[in-house]
Write a protein that holds these residues in place. Structure first.
Motif, PDB file in Angstrom:
ATOM      1  N   ILE A  83     -35.024 -39.345 -64.871  1.00 21.52           N
ATOM      2  CA  ILE A  83     -36.434 -39.186 -65.238  1.00 21.52           C
ATOM      3  C   ILE A  83     -36.878 -37.811 -64.762  1.00 21.52           C
ATOM      4  CG2 ILE A  83     -38.771 -40.040 -64.873  1.00 21.52           C
ATOM      5  CD1 ILE A  83     -37.580 -42.828 -64.556  1.00 21.52           C
ATOM      6  N   LYS A  84     -37.427 -37.050 -65.683  1.00 18.51           N
ATOM      7  CA  LYS A  84     -37.810 -35.670 -65.364  1.00 18.51           C
ATOM      8  C   LYS A  84     -39.119 -35.648 -64.592  1.00 18.51           C
ATOM      9  CE  LYS A  84     -35.721 -34.301 -69.646  1.00 18.51           C
ATOM     10  NZ  LYS A  84     -36.029 -34.300 -71.064  1.00 18.51           N
ATOM     11  N   ALA A  85     -39.165 -34.870 -63.545  1.00 17.86           N
ATOM     12  CA  ALA A  85     -40.380 -34.744 -62.740  1.00 17.86           C
ATOM     13  C   ALA A  85     -41.382 -33.868 -63.478  1.00 17.86           C
ATOM     14  CB  ALA A  85     -40.048 -34.127 -61.388  1.00 17.86           C
ATOM     15  N   GLY A  86     -42.649 -34.173 -63.317  1.00 16.19           N
ATOM     16  CA  GLY A  86     -43.698 -33.346 -63.894  1.00 16.19           C
ATOM     17  C   GLY A  86     -44.014 -33.660 -65.349  1.00 16.19           C
ATOM     18  N   THR A  87     -43.395 -34.688 -65.921  1.00 13.61           N
ATOM     19  CA  THR A  87     -43.704 -35.061 -67.302  1.00 13.61           C
ATOM     20  C   THR A  87     -44.448 -36.392 -67.303  1.00 13.61           C
ATOM     21  OG1 THR A  87     -41.593 -36.198 -67.572  1.00 13.61           O
ATOM     22  CG2 THR A  87     -41.662 -33.888 -68.207  1.00 13.61           C
ATOM     23  N   ARG A  88     -45.082 -36.692 -68.399  1.00 10.51           N
ATOM     24  CA  ARG A  88     -45.818 -37.954 -68.507  1.00 10.51           C
ATOM     25  C   ARG A  88     -44.841 -39.116 -68.508  1.00 10.51           C
ATOM     26  NH1 ARG A  88     -50.863 -38.592 -70.754  1.00 10.51           N
ATOM     27  NH2 ARG A  88     -50.006 -40.326 -71.968  1.00 10.51           N
ATOM     28  N   ILE A  89     -45.169 -40.161 -67.756  1.00  9.56           N
ATOM     29  CA  ILE A  89     -44.299 -41.333 -67.677  1.00  9.56           C
ATOM     30  C   ILE A  89     -44.238 -42.045 -69.018  1.00  9.56           C
ATOM     31  CG2 ILE A  89     -46.057 -42.938 -66.857  1.00  9.56           C
ATOM     32  CD1 ILE A  89     -42.431 -42.873 -65.657  1.00  9.56           C
ATOM     33  N   ASP A  90     -45.334 -41.952 -69.807  1.00  5.98           N
ATOM     34  CA  ASP A  90     -45.370 -42.606 -71.118  1.00  5.98           C
ATOM     35  C   ASP A  90     -44.301 -42.061 -72.066  1.00  5.98           C
ATOM     36  OD1 ASP A  90     -47.531 -43.917 -70.113  1.00  5.98           O
ATOM     37  OD2 ASP A  90     -49.033 -42.811 -71.255  1.00  5.98           O
ATOM     38  N   ASP A  91     -43.821 -40.853 -71.802  1.00  8.69           N
ATOM     39  CA  ASP A  91     -42.826 -40.231 -72.672  1.00  8.69           C
ATOM     40  C   ASP A  91     -41.396 -40.499 -72.216  1.00  8.69           C
ATOM     41  OD1 ASP A  91     -44.964 -39.191 -74.074  1.00  8.69           O
ATOM     42  OD2 ASP A  91     -44.971 -37.299 -72.956  1.00  8.69           O
ATOM     43  N   GLN A  92     -41.216 -41.159 -71.072  1.00 10.26           N
ATOM     44  CA  GLN A  92     -39.889 -41.384 -70.527  1.00 10.26           C
ATOM     45  C   GLN A  92     -39.259 -42.627 -71.169  1.00 10.26           C
ATOM     46  OE1 GLN A  92     -38.361 -39.358 -68.331  1.00 10.26           O
ATOM     47  NE2 GLN A  92     -40.140 -38.006 -68.280  1.00 10.26           N
ATOM     48  N   ALA A  93     -38.014 -42.508 -71.596  1.00  6.65           N
ATOM     49  CA  ALA A  93     -37.313 -43.617 -72.254  1.00  6.65           C
ATOM     50  C   ALA A  93     -37.178 -44.820 -71.323  1.00  6.65           C
ATOM     51  CB  ALA A  93     -35.938 -43.149 -72.724  1.00  6.65           C
ATOM     52  N   VAL A  94     -36.935 -44.589 -70.043  1.00  6.53           N
ATOM     53  CA  VAL A  94     -36.774 -45.689 -69.081  1.00  6.53           C
ATOM     54  C   VAL A  94     -38.065 -46.499 -68.985  1.00  6.53           C
ATOM     55  CG1 VAL A  94     -36.352 -46.231 -66.653  1.00  6.53           C
ATOM     56  CG2 VAL A  94     -35.028 -44.449 -67.774  1.00  6.53           C
ATOM     57  N   LEU A  96     -40.479 -46.688 -71.282  1.00  4.19           N
ATOM     58  CA  LEU A  96     -40.722 -47.365 -72.554  1.00  4.19           C
ATOM     59  C   LEU A  96     -39.851 -48.609 -72.688  1.00  4.19           C
ATOM     60  CD1 LEU A  96     -41.036 -44.226 -74.871  1.00  4.19           C
ATOM     61  CD2 LEU A  96     -42.880 -45.683 -73.993  1.00  4.19           C
ATOM     62  N   ASP A  97     -38.596 -48.537 -72.254  1.00  7.43           N
ATOM     63  CA  ASP A  97     -37.707 -49.709 -72.291  1.00  7.43           C
ATOM     64  C   ASP A  97     -38.234 -50.816 -71.370  1.00  7.43           C
ATOM     65  OD1 ASP A  97     -36.058 -48.397 -74.054  1.00  7.43           O
ATOM     66  OD2 ASP A  97     -34.582 -47.805 -72.516  1.00  7.43           O
ATOM     67  N   ALA A  98     -38.658 -50.445 -70.168  1.00  6.12           N
ATOM     68  CA  ALA A  98     -39.174 -51.431 -69.216  1.00  6.12           C
ATOM     69  C   ALA A  98     -40.452 -52.073 -69.751  1.00  6.12           C
ATOM     70  CB  ALA A  98     -39.442 -50.770 -67.870  1.00  6.12           C
ATOM     71  N   LYS A  99     -41.321 -51.267 -70.342  1.00  4.63           N
ATOM     72  CA  LYS A  99     -42.576 -51.779 -70.888  1.00  4.63           C
ATOM     73  C   LYS A  99     -42.300 -52.766 -72.021  1.00  4.63           C
ATOM     74  CE  LYS A  99     -46.928 -50.073 -72.770  1.00  4.63           C
ATOM     75  NZ  LYS A  99     -47.683 -48.870 -73.165  1.00  4.63           N
ATOM     76  N   ALA A 100     -41.340 -52.446 -72.892  1.00  2.00           N
ATOM     77  CA  ALA A 100     -40.993 -53.338 -73.998  1.00  2.00           C
ATOM     78  C   ALA A 100     -40.427 -54.657 -73.471  1.00  2.00           C
ATOM     79  CB  ALA A 100     -39.997 -52.655 -74.922  1.00  2.00           C
ATOM     80  N   ALA A 101     -39.571 -54.587 -72.441  1.00  2.00           N
ATOM     81  CA  ALA A 101     -38.973 -55.799 -71.876  1.00  2.00           C
ATOM     82  C   ALA A 101     -40.041 -56.701 -71.257  1.00  2.00           C
ATOM     83  CB  ALA A 101     -37.919 -55.432 -70.830  1.00  2.00           C
ATOM     84  N   VAL A 102     -40.986 -56.124 -70.546  1.00  2.00           N
ATOM     85  CA  VAL A 102     -42.063 -56.899 -69.926  1.00  2.00           C
ATOM     86  C   VAL A 102     -42.931 -57.539 -71.006  1.00  2.00           C
ATOM     87  CG1 VAL A 102     -44.187 -56.726 -68.568  1.00  2.00           C
ATOM     88  CG2 VAL A 102     -42.098 -55.629 -67.757  1.00  2.00           C
ATOM     89  N   ASN A 103     -43.271 -56.775 -72.031  1.00  2.00           N
ATOM     90  CA  ASN A 103     -44.089 -57.320 -73.117  1.00  2.00           C
ATOM     91  C   ASN A 103     -43.384 -58.462 -73.828  1.00  2.00           C
ATOM     92  OD1 ASN A 103     -46.337 -55.724 -72.691  1.00  2.00           O
ATOM     93  ND2 ASN A 103     -45.602 -54.087 -74.022  1.00  2.00           N
ATOM     94  N   GLN A 104     -42.072 -58.363 -74.007  1.00  2.00           N
ATOM     95  CA  GLN A 104     -41.316 -59.448 -74.641  1.00  2.00           C
ATOM     96  C   GLN A 104     -41.358 -60.715 -73.780  1.00  2.00           C
ATOM     97  OE1 GLN A 104     -37.395 -57.899 -75.337  1.00  2.00           O
ATOM     98  NE2 GLN A 104     -37.989 -56.793 -77.197  1.00  2.00           N
ATOM     99  N   ARG A 105     -41.192 -60.564 -72.466  1.00  2.00           N
ATOM    100  CA  ARG A 105     -41.263 -61.729 -71.574  1.00  2.00           C
ATOM    101  C   ARG A 105     -42.633 -62.391 -71.619  1.00  2.00           C
ATOM    102  NH1 ARG A 105     -39.281 -59.785 -65.983  1.00  2.00           N
ATOM    103  NH2 ARG A 105     -38.178 -58.088 -66.955  1.00  2.00           N
ATOM    104  N   ILE A 106     -43.677 -61.562 -71.635  1.00  2.00           N
ATOM    105  CA  ILE A 106     -45.035 -62.108 -71.696  1.00  2.00           C
ATOM    106  C   ILE A 106     -45.240 -62.840 -73.016  1.00  2.00           C
ATOM    107  CG2 ILE A 106     -47.485 -61.483 -71.879  1.00  2.00           C
ATOM    108  CD1 ILE A 106     -46.872 -59.227 -69.837  1.00  2.00           C
ATOM    109  N   ASP A 107     -44.802 -62.245 -74.120  1.00  2.00           N
ATOM    110  CA  ASP A 107     -44.947 -62.889 -75.428  1.00  2.00           C
ATOM    111  C   ASP A 107     -44.210 -64.223 -75.469  1.00  2.00           C
ATOM    112  OD1 ASP A 107     -46.504 -60.802 -76.286  1.00  2.00           O
ATOM    113  OD2 ASP A 107     -44.879 -59.773 -77.355  1.00  2.00           O
TER     114      ASP A 107
END
Length: 132
Positions: A83-94, A96-107
């Motif tokens: 994960i690159k320092a100084g960049t927006r976390i929303d743009d990081q693939a890691v 985005l993958d974690a967010k998708a996994a959490v949303n799937q569990r909630i759904d």
């Protein structure tokens, strides 16, 4: 109020007389004794409160250390995952993958709750739900 018989030593009498001389609002010997007892109880309560405050401060210090450790571990894991320092976390693939996994569990949990709910007629007002 019940009357109690108390044995008082000469030292006790001296202390009560000293309190009476320091506090002219205390009209008699009994008032001075009551004031001494109340003052003693107040000191004990303040000591207990102080101990509670110290315990809370210790716990907060420990929580702060744990939070610092968790933050450091996350930073180290971010470095290891590239994960690159100084960049927006929303743009990081890691992220985005974690967010998708959490949303799937909630759904899945919401779907399971809505399709697996049932009520027991013997206990009106209570529902029994199964969540996987």
């Amino acid at each position: 109020m019940p009357k109690k018989h108390v044995q008082i030593t000469d030292e006790d009498v001296e202390m009560v007389l000293k309190v009476k001389s320091e506090h002219p609002e205390l009209n008699n010997f009994s008032a001075a004794v009551r004031w001494i007892l109340l003052d003693y109880r107040t000191k004990i309560a303040n000591t207990e409160r102080q101990n509670d405050i110290l315990d809370l401060q210790k716990k907060l210090g420990e929580l702060s250390k744990e939070q610092s450790l968790a933050t450091q571990l996350l930073v180290n894991m971010g470095d290891a995952l590239g994960i690159k320092a100084g960049t927006r976390i929303d743009d990081q693939a890691v992220f985005l993958d974690a967010k998708a996994a959490v949303n799937q569990r909630i759904d899945r949990a919401v779907t399971a709750r809505s399709t697996h709910s049932s009520t027991d007629s013997s206990q009106l007002g209570y529902s029994h739900r199964s969540v996987n």
